[in-house]
Design a protein around this motif. Structure first.
Motif, short mmCIF file in Angstrom:
data_model
loop_
_atom_site.label_atom_id
_atom_site.label_comp_id
_atom_site.label_asym_id
_atom_site.label_seq_id
_atom_site.Cartn_x
_atom_site.Cartn_y
_atom_site.Cartn_z
N GLU A 1 3.84 10.16 6.75
CA GLU A 1 4.48 9.39 7.78
C GLU A 1 3.22 8.16 8.38
OE1 GLU A 1 6.55 11.27 11.17
OE2 GLU A 1 7.57 12.47 9.66
N GLU A 2 1.76 8.99 8.07
CA GLU A 2 0.67 8.20 9.51
C GLU A 2 0.62 7.10 7.89
OE1 GLU A 2 -3.53 8.96 11.01
OE2 GLU A 2 -1.48 10.46 11.95
N LEU A 3 0.54 7.34 7.01
CA LEU A 3 0.00 7.03 5.86
C LEU A 3 0.97 5.44 5.46
CD1 LEU A 3 -2.35 5.82 4.15
CD2 LEU A 3 -1.34 8.04 2.31
N SER A 4 1.82 5.85 5.64
CA SER A 4 3.45 4.48 5.46
C SER A 4 3.37 3.64 6.79
CB SER A 4 4.76 5.59 5.53
OG SER A 4 4.27 6.46 4.74
N ARG A 5 3.02 4.65 7.60
CA ARG A 5 2.44 3.79 8.92
C ARG A 5 1.47 2.52 8.45
NH1 ARG A 5 4.38 7.81 12.34
NH2 ARG A 5 2.21 7.82 12.66
N THR A 6 0.05 2.99 8.59
CA THR A 6 -0.72 1.81 8.35
C THR A 6 -1.03 1.43 6.68
OG1 THR A 6 -2.02 4.36 8.94
CG2 THR A 6 -3.61 3.18 7.59
N LEU A 7 -0.16 1.70 6.12
CA LEU A 7 0.12 0.92 5.01
C LEU A 7 1.07 -0.42 5.07
CD1 LEU A 7 0.44 0.52 1.38
CD2 LEU A 7 2.48 1.83 1.63
N ALA A 8 2.00 -0.65 5.73
CA ALA A 8 3.37 -1.32 6.80
C ALA A 8 1.72 -2.14 6.83
CB ALA A 8 4.10 -0.78 7.43
N VAL A 9 1.08 -1.64 7.85
CA VAL A 9 -0.18 -2.43 9.14
C VAL A 9 -0.76 -3.74 7.90
CG1 VAL A 9 -1.47 -2.95 9.89
CG2 VAL A 9 0.46 -1.28 10.86
N VAL A 10 -1.52 -2.62 6.97
CA VAL A 10 -2.29 -3.49 5.89
C VAL A 10 -1.66 -4.40 5.20
CG1 VAL A 10 -4.35 -3.05 4.35
CG2 VAL A 10 -4.00 -1.72 5.71
N ASP A 11 -0.47 -3.73 4.58
CA ASP A 11 0.25 -4.50 4.04
C ASP A 11 0.70 -6.16 4.66
OD1 ASP A 11 1.74 -5.57 1.93
OD2 ASP A 11 3.61 -5.00 2.61
N GLY A 12 0.88 -6.10 5.82
CA GLY A 12 1.17 -7.75 6.67
C GLY A 12 -0.12 -8.15 7.17
N MET A 13 -0.85 -7.54 7.31
CA MET A 13 -2.02 -8.02 7.60
C MET A 13 -2.21 -8.74 5.75
SD MET A 13 -4.65 -4.99 9.58
CE MET A 13 -5.65 -6.34 9.65
N LEU A 14 -2.06 -8.33 5.03
CA LEU A 14 -2.97 -8.44 3.47
C LEU A 14 -2.06 -10.25 3.65
CD1 LEU A 14 -3.94 -8.83 1.37
CD2 LEU A 14 -2.15 -7.49 0.25
N ARG A 15 -0.66 -10.33 3.98
CA ARG A 15 0.76 -11.19 3.67
C ARG A 15 -0.28 -12.56 3.92
NH1 ARG A 15 5.27 -9.64 0.91
NH2 ARG A 15 5.10 -7.57 0.62
N ASP A 16 -0.31 -11.81 5.64
CA ASP A 16 -1.26 -12.98 6.71
C ASP A 16 -1.72 -14.08 5.63
OD1 ASP A 16 1.49 -12.21 8.17
OD2 ASP A 16 0.26 -11.24 9.80
N ARG A 17 -2.97 -13.30 5.39
CA ARG A 17 -4.40 -13.67 5.31
C ARG A 17 -3.74 -14.38 3.54
NH1 ARG A 17 -5.25 -11.38 9.23
NH2 ARG A 17 -6.83 -10.29 9.91
N GLU A 18 -2.88 -14.46 2.93
CA GLU A 18 -2.73 -14.53 1.94
C GLU A 18 -1.71 -16.46 1.97
OE1 GLU A 18 -0.43 -12.13 -0.92
OE2 GLU A 18 -2.42 -11.21 -1.50
N ALA A 19 -0.71 -16.32 3.25
CA ALA A 19 -0.09 -17.35 3.48
C ALA A 19 -1.10 -17.95 4.80
CB ALA A 19 0.62 -16.19 4.70
N GLU A 20 -2.12 -17.57 4.80
CA GLU A 20 -3.61 -18.81 5.49
C GLU A 20 -4.30 -18.87 4.82
OE1 GLU A 20 -5.35 -15.92 8.13
OE2 GLU A 20 -3.74 -15.71 9.36
N ALA A 21 -4.11 -18.40 3.72
CA ALA A 21 -5.21 -19.63 2.31
C ALA A 21 -4.37 -19.66 1.89
CB ALA A 21 -5.47 -18.09 1.56
N ARG A 22 -3.11 -19.86 1.12
CA ARG A 22 -2.10 -20.71 0.28
C ARG A 22 -1.97 -22.06 1.69
NH1 ARG A 22 0.61 -16.46 -1.01
NH2 ARG A 22 2.40 -16.74 0.83
N GLU A 23 -2.12 -22.09 2.74
CA GLU A 23 -1.46 -22.95 3.77
C GLU A 23 -3.09 -23.82 3.64
OE1 GLU A 23 -0.60 -22.19 8.20
OE2 GLU A 23 1.45 -20.62 7.21
N ALA A 24 -4.66 -23.40 4.00
CA ALA A 24 -5.10 -24.24 4.12
C ALA A 24 -6.13 -24.78 2.42
CB ALA A 24 -6.06 -23.30 4.15
N ALA A 25 -5.40 -24.27 1.50
CA ALA A 25 -5.01 -24.65 0.19
C ALA A 25 -4.62 -25.76 -0.29
CB ALA A 25 -5.01 -23.89 -1.05
N GLY A 26 -3.66 -26.17 0.57
CA GLY A 26 -2.21 -26.39 0.54
C GLY A 26 -2.23 -27.75 1.38
#
Length: 131
Positions: free
Chosen positions: A106-131
């Motif tokens: 359960e704890e690892l799943s919660r952490t996974l969701a947080v890290v996955d969200g952070m990665l998606r945010d960074r990727e979205a920011e990178a796409r916006e900066a590049a586009g």
């Protein structure tokens, strides 16, 4: 009926070294015919119990204690009582481990969701900066 070390190795999927180790620990007691080990039905049954015991978390020492009680010739009453007690305690140990594993998942799943969200945010920011 007699079994060779190779017979038991193949049947139970264990190495020859494992069988010799169990023999050294006095869990198995094959007869010797020259350089060959000849295992009895009793050895085969004991091997089956050893492997089952290991699978459910018993140590080799605990397994040996239970197996040695078979030799008491008391109608197995002592052996059955000891086994019942050990099995009950082991079930409690396994339940505790299961609970701890479930909490860790359960704890690892919660952490996974947080890290996955952070990665998606960074990727979205990178796409916006590049586009």
């Amino acid at each position: 009926m007699a079994f060779t070390i190779g017979d038991l190795s193949r049947e139970f999927g264990v190495s020859l070294r494992t069988l010799r180790f169990y023999e050294d620990k006095q869990l198995l007691n094959p007869k010797r015919q020259g350089p060959h080990r000849i295992y009895s039905r009793r050895d085969r049954a004991r091997l089956k119990l050893v492997l089952m015991g290991k699978k459910v978390g018993f140590s080799l020492t605990e397994i040996k204690e239970m197996l040695d009680l078979y030799d008491l010739k008391d109608g197995q009453a002592v052996q059955l009582k000891v086994a019942l007690d050990k099995f009950t305690r082991q079930i409690e140990v396994l339940k505790q481990q299961k609970s701890e594993i479930e909490r860790a998942i359960e704890e690892l799943s919660r952490t996974l969701a947080v890290v996955d969200g952070m990665l998606r945010d960074r990727e979205a920011e990178a796409r916006e900066a590049a586009g």
